[in-house]
Every structure is written in structure tokens, then in C-alpha cells.
Scaffold this motif. Sequence first.
Motif, PDB file in Angstrom:
ATOM      1  N   GLY A  20       0.719  -1.375   0.195  1.00 18.25           N
ATOM      2  CA  GLY A  20       0.188  -0.028   0.065  1.00 18.25           C
ATOM      3  C   GLY A  20       0.560   1.121   0.315  1.00 18.25           C
ATOM      4  N   PRO A  21       0.239   2.468  -0.438  1.00 18.87           N
ATOM      5  CA  PRO A  21       0.443   3.840  -0.843  1.00 18.87           C
ATOM      6  C   PRO A  21       1.024   3.586   0.695  1.00 18.87           C
ATOM      7  N   GLU A  22       0.060   4.087   1.456  1.00 15.06           N
ATOM      8  CA  GLU A  22       1.288   3.934   3.201  1.00 15.06           C
ATOM      9  C   GLU A  22       2.084   3.536   3.158  1.00 15.06           C
ATOM     10  N   ALA A  23       2.708   2.706   3.419  1.00 18.99           N
ATOM     11  CA  ALA A  23       2.825   1.525   3.628  1.00 18.99           C
ATOM     12  C   ALA A  23       4.850   2.283   3.186  1.00 18.99           C
ATOM     13  N   GLN A  24       4.662   2.387   1.915  1.00 16.79           N
ATOM     14  CA  GLN A  24       5.482   3.032   1.119  1.00 16.79           C
ATOM     15  C   GLN A  24       5.614   4.134   1.572  1.00 16.79           C
ATOM     16  N   GLU A  25       4.904   5.499   1.900  1.00 14.90           N
ATOM     17  CA  GLU A  25       5.361   7.084   2.545  1.00 14.90           C
ATOM     18  C   GLU A  25       6.127   6.450   3.886  1.00 14.90           C
ATOM     19  N   ARG A  26       5.450   5.398   3.970  1.00 15.26           N
ATOM     20  CA  ARG A  26       5.557   5.367   5.798  1.00 15.26           C
ATOM     21  C   ARG A  26       7.509   4.802   5.654  1.00 15.26           C
ATOM     22  N   THR A  31       5.516  11.793   1.790  1.00 12.94           N
ATOM     23  CA  THR A  31       4.155  11.488   1.823  1.00 12.94           C
ATOM     24  C   THR A  31       3.887  11.923  -0.408  1.00 12.94           C
ATOM     25  N   ARG A  35      -2.188   9.526  -5.204  1.00 14.90           N
ATOM     26  CA  ARG A  35      -2.550   8.064  -5.553  1.00 14.90           C
ATOM     27  C   ARG A  35      -2.479   7.367  -6.898  1.00 14.90           C
TER      28      ARG A  35
END
Length: 354
Positions: A20-26, A31, A35
Motif C-alpha cells: 500500500g501507498p501508506e507503507a511506502q510513505e512510511r 507523502t 495516489r
Amino acid sequence: MIARLTPLAERLPASVPFVGPEAQERAREATFAARLGANESVFGPSPLAVAAMAEAAAGVWRYGDPEAWDLRAAIAAHHRAPVANVMVGEGIDALLGNLVRLLVADGDPVVTSAGAYPTFGYHVAGFGGAVRAAPYRDDAEDPEALLAAVRETGARLVYLANPDNPMGSWRTAGEVAALVAGLPEGAVLCLDEAYADFAPAEAILPLDVREARVIRMRTFSKAYGMAGARVGYALGEAGLIAAFDRVRNPLRGEPDRAGGGAGGAGGSGVVGVCAGRGGGGEGADRGDRGGAGAAGAALGDELRHDRLRPGRGVRAGGGEGIDRAWGVRADAVRGAAGSLHPGHGGAGSGPRRL
């Protein structure tokens, strides 16, 4: 010391194919500006669907109907098919996993296309199957190559996305029908139609739920803008559909319990809203609102002149249906789609026929 995994689990990759993009952002500690990786609808769901879901949240203390009967009934009415030919799951991905679990034993060959939707192969590997990937032809799925691979390997399951994800290309209904007709006895085509709403009518195989050689997958994630709700469904022969009850999540959520649930007008709320829109076009284009309820009827009226159906709306270079129903400017839809997918069959130009 960590738990001892099974030999199968030991040889699997360390992560699922979709990160997920959230995992990639972390991981990158920053950010993203947009998306783009999962083809999410930036327009979101209908305001009527949002209102129905908000109302349904008050009943979240109850376990949902594990058979998702109201939603299945509404979908069945929309497609003019028996409820016994419809199965609901947590998105198409969950249905793919259960289908593989039902049909694939350890070491069994399974046919797909090289570069096709990776989650299907992920499930095949997770249940010990052996993926046989047929090559693309002219940057598109090749039904003839898929059929040849099935005959060569003796595979009982073959996967085809039409329109294709990620290429955006599509094959005609006649080409898909020829693939089905050529399948050996006992083989099943998993026809992933997540993007059917964006395809021209000639790409969509006519629905025949008596055909045991095909199981079709649809979703509310794309054209309906409800990716986070995780609602997908399968259409197929009643015996295979019934088999899903052997392996499905026994306490899954019930997305159809909204605005009245089982006691509503055939299941209103989210059920009605979703059934009132053109998920493939069969029911909505004929004005069929069976089981849709008041909310579905309202949205059906809202989209009366320009529903999202094969060959219309976003896909056909307009966004006209979305423009009327959501207040989004059609020229903005065209411009954004063209800039995101130049020459790649994106929403601005429609899936490519190759």
C-alpha cells in the motif's frame, strides 16, 4: 525463536504483491502528491451511498448476515439471475483466493498471462499451485495462448482479466467465448471483469450463469468508488457458487446492512444504491430496479440519461455520467485521465482494442 512455518509458507515471498501507498510513505518518510497505483476513483462513491453507509454505522455492534443475503439478492435482481448464482466476498481478491482454494491442489498447474494482475498468482502460490504464464501478444492478453497453455498443462483453472489490468486493453466477447468453448472438460475460466464498467459493449461476454466453464468477478471498487469497502461478487454456475460456502470467512462483514437491512424494501441503503447503478449495465439499462429499494431508485433516476455502463461515462472520453451525478466537470475528467494515462488506454481514451 520464531514459529516454524510450513515448507510452503517458507518458500513464499516475504510480502504480498500489493504494498500500500501508506507503507511506502512510511518507508520513504514522505507523502505522495497523488495516489495512482491502485486505480482508485478520486470521485468517490455516490453521496447517497455515503449517507447509507453513515446510517449503517449505527448498527455495527451486530454481526452481519454471513450469507450477505440482501446484497446478493439485489445483485441477482440487477443481473436478472437467481441468488444461487451470486457470491459476495471481501473484494475480488478474497474471491480469487477462495476460488483457488477450491480448485487448486498442491502442485497443480494454473494458467494466467505474464504481467497479468499479480494477486491471482499470489493466491495460486499461497495454495501451492504452479503458475504457467502465457505471453502477451501485441501488449494484450492472448486468449489463444492461454488456451494452448491449458491444453498443454492440463490446468483446471485459467485466469483472464477483460479489460486487462494493468494494460487497459480488451478482447471481444467473441474471442472470450472461443476461449471458453475450447476449454477441456473440467477446466474453468476465471473472468475478472473489475473494469467492465469502462469497457465497450462488444467486450462483455453475455451473461449465462448456467455455463459451468466460466466464473465472473465484479467489484464495487472501481466505477462505484468504494474500494475501501471491499465489496466484490462472483457470478457463476450454482454448484461452484455454493462451494464457496465451504471456505468463505464464516463471520465476514455484511456491506448490505444499511438503511433497513433485511427488513427494508428489498434491502435499501447501500444495497439499493449499488443495485441502482449500472454495474455492467444489464439491469440498470433496462430500468430494472428489482430489490434496489428507495435509495437505488433515486440514484437510478439521477443517472437515467447517462449511466456508467459499457461504452459510456468515464471510459468513452466523456465522464458525462459522473458529471451529472457528482457535479464533476467532464472536461476535468478528460484532462486528468489523459495526463495520467497518455496513450495507454486510460479513462480518457478508453481501453485499447489490440
